[in-house]
Motif scaffolding. Structure first.
Motif, PDB file in Angstrom:
ATOM      1  N   LYS A  39      -9.328   2.842  79.415  1.00  0.00           N
ATOM      2  CA  LYS A  39      -8.571   4.036  79.060  1.00  0.00           C
ATOM      3  C   LYS A  39      -7.115   3.952  79.269  1.00  0.00           C
ATOM      4  CE  LYS A  39      -8.517   8.973  80.354  1.00  0.00           C
ATOM      5  NZ  LYS A  39      -8.766   9.981  81.311  1.00  0.00           N
ATOM      6  N   LEU A  40      -6.542   3.953  78.237  1.00  0.00           N
ATOM      7  CA  LEU A  40      -4.985   3.707  78.327  1.00  0.00           C
ATOM      8  C   LEU A  40      -4.267   4.917  78.684  1.00  0.00           C
ATOM      9  CD1 LEU A  40      -4.746   1.880  74.588  1.00  0.00           C
ATOM     10  CD2 LEU A  40      -4.860   0.725  76.922  1.00  0.00           C
ATOM     11  N   PRO A  41      -3.010   4.554  79.367  1.00  0.00           N
ATOM     12  CA  PRO A  41      -2.136   5.769  79.622  1.00  0.00           C
ATOM     13  C   PRO A  41      -1.843   6.436  78.507  1.00  0.00           C
ATOM     14  CG  PRO A  41      -1.240   3.613  80.032  1.00  0.00           C
ATOM     15  CD  PRO A  41      -2.628   3.256  79.581  1.00  0.00           C
ATOM     16  N   ASP A  42      -1.479   7.653  78.530  1.00  0.00           N
ATOM     17  CA  ASP A  42      -0.977   8.472  77.427  1.00  0.00           C
ATOM     18  C   ASP A  42       0.561   8.104  77.393  1.00  0.00           C
ATOM     19  OD1 ASP A  42      -1.203  12.043  76.487  1.00  0.00           O
ATOM     20  OD2 ASP A  42      -0.175  10.125  75.501  1.00  0.00           O
ATOM     21  N   PRO A  43       0.924   7.391  76.271  1.00  0.00           N
ATOM     22  CA  PRO A  43       2.313   7.010  76.397  1.00  0.00           C
ATOM     23  C   PRO A  43       3.396   8.127  75.918  1.00  0.00           C
ATOM     24  CG  PRO A  43       1.105   6.369  74.278  1.00  0.00           C
ATOM     25  CD  PRO A  43       0.009   6.925  75.250  1.00  0.00           C
ATOM     26  N   TYR A  44       2.670   9.245  75.482  1.00  0.00           N
ATOM     27  CA  TYR A  44       3.520  10.281  75.127  1.00  0.00           C
ATOM     28  C   TYR A  44       3.836  11.634  76.228  1.00  0.00           C
ATOM     29  CZ  TYR A  44       2.653   7.535  70.975  1.00  0.00           C
ATOM     30  OH  TYR A  44       2.533   6.636  70.367  1.00  0.00           O
ATOM     31  N   LYS A  45       3.143  11.317  77.143  1.00  0.00           N
ATOM     32  CA  LYS A  45       3.098  12.475  78.179  1.00  0.00           C
ATOM     33  C   LYS A  45       4.483  12.117  78.962  1.00  0.00           C
ATOM     34  CE  LYS A  45       0.799  13.928  82.498  1.00  0.00           C
ATOM     35  NZ  LYS A  45      -0.009  13.473  83.629  1.00  0.00           N
ATOM     36  N   LEU A  46       5.053  13.436  79.052  1.00  0.00           N
ATOM     37  CA  LEU A  46       6.307  13.355  79.634  1.00  0.00           C
ATOM     38  C   LEU A  46       6.157  13.209  81.264  1.00  0.00           C
ATOM     39  CD1 LEU A  46       8.020  15.818  77.273  1.00  0.00           C
ATOM     40  CD2 LEU A  46       8.294  13.443  77.140  1.00  0.00           C
ATOM     41  N   PRO A  70       7.355  21.242  73.742  1.00  0.00           N
ATOM     42  CA  PRO A  70       6.573  22.265  72.970  1.00  0.00           C
ATOM     43  C   PRO A  70       6.403  21.973  71.722  1.00  0.00           C
ATOM     44  CG  PRO A  70       8.732  23.069  73.444  1.00  0.00           C
ATOM     45  CD  PRO A  70       8.616  22.145  74.055  1.00  0.00           C
ATOM     46  N   HIS A  71       5.016  22.053  71.099  1.00  0.00           N
ATOM     47  CA  HIS A  71       4.833  21.677  69.692  1.00  0.00           C
ATOM     48  C   HIS A  71       4.815  20.459  69.168  1.00  0.00           C
ATOM     49  CE1 HIS A  71       4.754  26.123  70.308  1.00  0.00           C
ATOM     50  NE2 HIS A  71       6.078  26.215  70.340  1.00  0.00           N
ATOM     51  N   VAL A  72       4.741  19.511  70.084  1.00  0.00           N
ATOM     52  CA  VAL A  72       4.716  18.236  69.613  1.00  0.00           C
ATOM     53  C   VAL A  72       3.360  17.558  69.431  1.00  0.00           C
ATOM     54  CG1 VAL A  72       5.658  15.785  69.917  1.00  0.00           C
ATOM     55  CG2 VAL A  72       7.045  17.958  70.614  1.00  0.00           C
ATOM     56  N   LYS A 270      19.927  11.398  81.252  1.00  0.00           N
ATOM     57  CA  LYS A 270      18.983  10.296  81.667  1.00  0.00           C
ATOM     58  C   LYS A 270      17.390  10.922  81.564  1.00  0.00           C
ATOM     59  CE  LYS A 270      21.923   7.453  84.696  1.00  0.00           C
ATOM     60  NZ  LYS A 270      22.400   7.200  86.050  1.00  0.00           N
ATOM     61  N   LEU A 271      17.136  12.167  82.047  1.00  0.00           N
ATOM     62  CA  LEU A 271      15.842  12.779  81.927  1.00  0.00           C
ATOM     63  C   LEU A 271      15.385  12.902  80.429  1.00  0.00           C
ATOM     64  CD1 LEU A 271      13.499  13.850  83.578  1.00  0.00           C
ATOM     65  CD2 LEU A 271      14.445  16.182  83.019  1.00  0.00           C
ATOM     66  N   LEU A 272      16.340  13.119  79.433  1.00  0.00           N
ATOM     67  CA  LEU A 272      16.235  13.208  78.213  1.00  0.00           C
ATOM     68  C   LEU A 272      15.917  11.877  77.673  1.00  0.00           C
ATOM     69  CD1 LEU A 272      18.893  15.743  76.748  1.00  0.00           C
ATOM     70  CD2 LEU A 272      16.524  16.157  77.420  1.00  0.00           C
ATOM     71  N   VAL A 273      16.557  10.784  78.072  1.00  0.00           N
ATOM     72  CA  VAL A 273      16.382   9.363  77.646  1.00  0.00           C
ATOM     73  C   VAL A 273      15.004   8.809  77.951  1.00  0.00           C
ATOM     74  CG1 VAL A 273      17.007   7.085  78.211  1.00  0.00           C
ATOM     75  CG2 VAL A 273      18.954   8.605  77.710  1.00  0.00           C
ATOM     76  N   GLU A 274      14.575   9.361  79.254  1.00  0.00           N
ATOM     77  CA  GLU A 274      13.177   9.153  79.758  1.00  0.00           C
ATOM     78  C   GLU A 274      12.323   9.550  79.009  1.00  0.00           C
ATOM     79  OE1 GLU A 274      10.519   7.207  82.456  1.00  0.00           O
ATOM     80  OE2 GLU A 274      12.743   6.657  82.268  1.00  0.00           O
ATOM     81  N   ARG A 275      12.315  10.894  78.697  1.00  0.00           N
ATOM     82  CA  ARG A 275      11.386  11.489  77.741  1.00  0.00           C
ATOM     83  C   ARG A 275      11.222  11.168  76.464  1.00  0.00           C
ATOM     84  NH1 ARG A 275      12.103  17.903  80.009  1.00  0.00           N
ATOM     85  NH2 ARG A 275      11.288  17.421  82.066  1.00  0.00           N
ATOM     86  N   LYS A 386      17.331  17.954  72.010  1.00  0.00           N
ATOM     87  CA  LYS A 386      17.539  18.265  73.430  1.00  0.00           C
ATOM     88  C   LYS A 386      16.390  19.684  73.665  1.00  0.00           C
ATOM     89  CE  LYS A 386      21.837  19.480  72.775  1.00  0.00           C
ATOM     90  NZ  LYS A 386      22.078  18.736  71.507  1.00  0.00           N
ATOM     91  N   GLU A 387      16.406  20.440  72.516  1.00  0.00           N
ATOM     92  CA  GLU A 387      15.622  21.643  72.829  1.00  0.00           C
ATOM     93  C   GLU A 387      14.039  21.454  72.729  1.00  0.00           C
ATOM     94  OE1 GLU A 387      19.647  22.694  71.401  1.00  0.00           O
ATOM     95  OE2 GLU A 387      18.126  21.197  70.694  1.00  0.00           O
ATOM     96  N   LYS A 388      13.791  20.328  71.964  1.00  0.00           N
ATOM     97  CA  LYS A 388      12.542  19.872  72.187  1.00  0.00           C
ATOM     98  C   LYS A 388      11.968  19.232  73.391  1.00  0.00           C
ATOM     99  CE  LYS A 388      11.054  20.373  67.413  1.00  0.00           C
ATOM    100  NZ  LYS A 388      10.499  19.677  66.218  1.00  0.00           N
ATOM    101  N   LEU A 389      12.869  18.474  73.811  1.00  0.00           N
ATOM    102  CA  LEU A 389      12.760  17.519  74.994  1.00  0.00           C
ATOM    103  C   LEU A 389      12.774  18.253  76.445  1.00  0.00           C
ATOM    104  CD1 LEU A 389      14.408  14.359  73.918  1.00  0.00           C
ATOM    105  CD2 LEU A 389      12.139  14.485  74.061  1.00  0.00           C
ATOM    106  N   ALA A 390      13.398  19.314  76.355  1.00  0.00           N
ATOM    107  CA  ALA A 390      13.668  20.147  77.620  1.00  0.00           C
ATOM    108  C   ALA A 390      13.351  21.650  77.410  1.00  0.00           C
ATOM    109  CB  ALA A 390      14.974  19.984  78.048  1.00  0.00           C
TER     110      ALA A 390
END
Length: 530
Positions: A39-46, A70-72, A270-275, A386-390
């Motif tokens: 079971k791989l870790p979900d690479p798209y989980k923020l 949202p909605h990704v 930096k949080l946006l970069v991480e996401r 920005k609006e989709k990541l945060a």
């Protein structure tokens, strides 16, 4: 009778053998070892806030709400190879940064550089324009303050520009750090002393692209009559070239070391970069397809007549935009228009970026909204901003402040794996220069003049999307357009007067040679910032 018994025995034996063979086959089938897929870790989980190592904001602004964009929809895992113009292209080459030829930041002052001289007076600065225009102007004014022996008062940010941003210096930048970081170069104070608040001051619009002699002779002479000089504008007031090495290095120390963003902006950026990193390697796309830029440049390709008229009215009514009558067709054919979202999609596809490439759109509101960006999204569905990541709550402290929102885009763009500007404006130049300073990170600068000519042929049906178009665009952008080290370009041959200065490559677009050294060429007693 004997014959009948033999036939019955043969039939029973045949059934038994058939049953045995089937049984053996089934046992063989089920006994084959099938490796268990881990079971791989979900690479798209923020990440949740406590999973980040970045500093938190204050208690009211902690990132504790809506940790997933949202909605990704999750994209498929990217393949290591893809089919391009010339067969199989190495997927890694798309992301590989250009060779930096061992260039590293080299901004320490020379042995002859002295501490700041006694101050002759105070320099007030009105930093005009958007975020990156103001940043460059502030760093230039640091150098000017050094040249004329002035104490620099924390600059006033532009509140009258197109964006009507009420932010002060400390809202956008780390003011305390700025003052401390420049202590060995100039004296910086938060405000004028009380006794000088009502003192007469010289209000001066410094001459554009001026050198050392202008400031030492004409401007420094003002100290004979005034204790306060106010610079009415800060943009492009200092020459790009022909300045002493120590002054150029000071500009770089101011821009890349002293002028940090405020802690809350740094934390959110930096949080946006991480996401974005949770989606894998990503492109930061400076999609300069916003109302103000289209109105300023006079570009209307792909717009409705009503939209084109609206932009013309904005340009006519903006008094400080000098050029009013612009031929949109000629402007585009010269490569002077930002690429449209549709053209960007064609361009990225031709370069070979697969459809599951994560793209961060560094921009304000795209003119025409979602309908205008739909064709790009159809090619590249992982289109983030920005609006989709945060969440709304996370962006609330920044949302009504254009400069602070632009600062977030700046951070995500500088940290991206590939940066692609669709127009050579102030942000594109600033980000490209910063990425050069940080090790020549990959920056693909589109040849807009060639691109629109090819894409017009695609529209006309004389060229088809595919290997031929892809090959031509890859070859055009293979060398000299990916951020590799080179000296800053001087003026275009044959230009004169102010046009000569305008044609030069901006200092902050490429700080080489003054602020970059080859590691192998360092003398033993020298030092560099690495």
């Amino acid at each position: 009778m004997m014959q009948k018994r033999k036939l019955i025995t043969l039939a029973v034996l045949r059934k038994f053998l058939t049953f045995a063979i089937c049984t053996i086959g089934l046992l063989a089938l089920f006994s084959v070892h099938v490796p268990r897929v881990p079971k791989l870790p979900d690479p798209y989980k923020l990440p949740t806030p406590h999973e980040n190592n970045f500093p938190k904001l204050n208690a009211e602004q902690e990132f504790v709400h809506e940790n997933a964009p949202p909605h990704v929809v999750k994209p498929p895992l990217s393949s290591q190879k893809l089919v391009g113009a010339s067969g199989l292209l190495d997927f890694e080459k798309l992301w590989k940064k250009p060779p930096n030829r061992d260039f590293v930041p080299c901004i320490e002052p020379s042995d002859s550089y002295t501490p700041p001289a006694e101050s002759k007076g105070y320099l007030l600065v009105h930093a005009n324009g958007g975020l990156n225009q103001m940043r460059a102007g502030i760093c230039d004014m640091v150098a000017v303050a050094r040249i004329i022996n002035a104490t620099l008062v924390i600059p006033e940010l532009d509140k009258r520009s197109f964006w009507q941003d009420s932010s002060n210096f400390a809202d956008v930048f780390d003011q305390d750090y700025f003052i401390k970081a420049l202590a060995n170069d100039i004296k910086v104070v938060e405000k004028l002393p009380k006794e000088l608040l009502t003192a007469p001051r010289a209000v001066k619009q410094f001459r554009s692209w001026s050198g050392l002699d202008y400031y030492r002779n004409e401007i420094a002479g003002i100290w004979n009559n005034f204790q306060v000089i106010r610079a009415a504008k800060s943009d492009s007031r200092l020459a790009n070239n022909r300045l002493p090495s120590d002054i150029q290095k000071l500009r770089c120390r101011a821009c890349y070391e002293a002028l940090r963003f405020s802690p809350k902006i740094e934390a959110m950026g930096k949080l946006l970069v991480e996401r974005m990193r949770n989606y894998g390697r990503y492109i930061a796309l400076h999609l300069r397809y916003e109302k103000d830029m289209l109105a300023f440049s006079g570009c209307s390709h792909g717009l409705s007549p009503e939209e084109a008229d609206e932009l013309t009215i904005i340009r006519q009514n903006t008094t400080h935009w000098k050029v009013k009558d612009i031929n949109a067709t000629e402007q585009r054919s010269k490569g002077l228009c930002p690429l449209t979202p549709k053209e960007v999609g064609l361009f990225l596809s031709a370069l070979g970026f697969p459809s599951n490439t994560p793209i961060y759109v560094a921009a304000g509101e795209i003119y025409g909204g979602e309908s205008r960006i739909a064709e790009l999204r159809s090619r590249y569905p992982i289109l983030m901003n920005k609006e989709k990541l945060a969440s709304i709550e996370e962006l609330e402290p920044f949302i009504n402040h254009a400069s602070q929102m632009a600062a977030l885009d700046y951070i995500v763009s500088v940290e991206s794996d590939v940066f692609i500007p669709t127009y050579s404006g102030n942000m594109a130049r600033a980000v490209e220069g910063h990425r050069r300073y940080l090790g020549h990170r990959k920056t693909i600068t589109p040849d807009r003049k060639t691109i629109v000519r090819l894409f017009d042929k695609v529209e006309q049906g004389t060229i088809k999307e595919g290997k031929n178009l892809s090959y031509r665009l890859i070859e055009i952008h293979r060398r000299g357009r990916q951020g590799s080290p080179r000296k800053r370009k001087g003026p275009i041959s044959g230009t004169k007067g102010m046009d000569r200065f305008r044609s030069e490559e901006a200092f902050y677009e490429n700080p080489l040679p003054e602020c970059m050294c080859q590691r192998s060429s360092f003398p033993l007693n020298s030092s560099a910032i690495i």
